[in-house]
Write an enzyme that holds these catalytic residues in place. Structure first.
Site, PDB file in Angstrom:
ATOM      1  N   ASP A  36       0.809  -1.216   0.000  1.00 26.43           N
ATOM      2  CA  ASP A  36       0.000   0.000   0.000  1.00 26.43           C
ATOM      3  C   ASP A  36       0.844   1.269   0.000  1.00 26.43           C
ATOM      4  O   ASP A  36       2.000   1.267   0.413  1.00 26.43           O
ATOM      5  CB  ASP A  36      -0.889   0.034   1.252  1.00 26.43           C
ATOM      6  N   HIS A 181       3.660  -2.295   3.135  1.00 26.69           N
ATOM      7  CA  HIS A 181       3.693  -0.956   2.567  1.00 26.69           C
ATOM      8  C   HIS A 181       4.997  -0.733   1.810  1.00 26.69           C
ATOM      9  O   HIS A 181       6.052  -1.220   2.230  1.00 26.69           O
ATOM     10  CB  HIS A 181       3.550   0.106   3.661  1.00 26.69           C
TER      11      HIS A 181
END
Length: 213
Positions: A36, A181
């Site tokens: 992400d 992430h």
């Protein structure tokens, strides 16, 4: 249906969900890796290199603001066969926004993704995992399915590479979706952890793949 080749665009009516998909149990002994907040020129290239070295496809839920600055990286993600998802434009808490703002966050990002790589995203993920009815409705109107996760690496806390690796390996199970992430802070631990847990998962018999629509 899954594959290790680039995902394919299909047209049709997307249903309005009442909750996001958490896992992909239909994948058999497979898992899905997701990243992400990117793309980020410091960390995304290293993640792409690791994935390429293991011939693994993943999902990248990107923010429109970052795509605007790093369109070249988004094209590299797509060219490597990874699935590009919509993670909003500016990473707000969507339920706090008016419906028109939610639409702007998602629609603007989808449009930029399509202009950059030639196809619109078929999946979206709400920032912070915070969904509401309008988010599901607008996502469906834009042709996207909502995907959450089952394994949160908590890498944003920077708990240490070994802690991230341990969390992924200990919680691994068929159909699991792993949240990591590649932007939004110092993601060096995320990169180092991927380098360690990816081969561990493969030695345990897991196939790392992506969902297709």
């Amino acid at each position: 249906m899954t594959a290790s080749a680039p995902y394919q665009l299909t047209r049709g009516v997307t249903p309005v969900r009442e909750e996001p998909f958490l896992s992909m149990p239909s994948l058999g002994r497979s898992m899905v890796l997701t990243f992400d907040d990117g793309p980020d020129p410091l960390y995304t290239p290293d993640i792409l290199k690791i994935l390429r070295g293991h011939d693994v496809r993943a999902m990248f839920f990107v923010c429109g603001q970052r795509v605007a600055d790093h369109g070249d990286l988004l094209r590299r993600i797509a060219d490597d066969g990874h699935v590009v998802g919509n993670h909003s434009w500016s990473h707000p808490l969507l339920p706090d926004l008016a419906p028109s703002r939610i639409r702007a966050e998602l629609e603007r990002t989808s449009e930029l993704i399509e202009r950059t790589i030639g196809t619109p995203p078929l999946w979206h993920r709400a920032p912070y995992g915070a969904w509401n009815r309008r988010t599901f409705e607008i996502g469906a109107e834009l042709g996207m399915e909502p995907l959450a996760w089952t394994i949160d690496t908590l890498d944003w806390r920077e708990p240490g590479t070994s802690a991230i690796v341990g969390r992924v390996v200990d919680e691994a199970e068929p159909g699991a979706v792993v949240l990591s992430h590649d932007a939004g802070g110092d993601r060096s631990q995320s990169v180092a952890a991927l380098r360690q847990y990816l081969p561990k998962l493969r030695r345990s018999g897991y196939r790392l793949t992506v969902p297709m629509r």
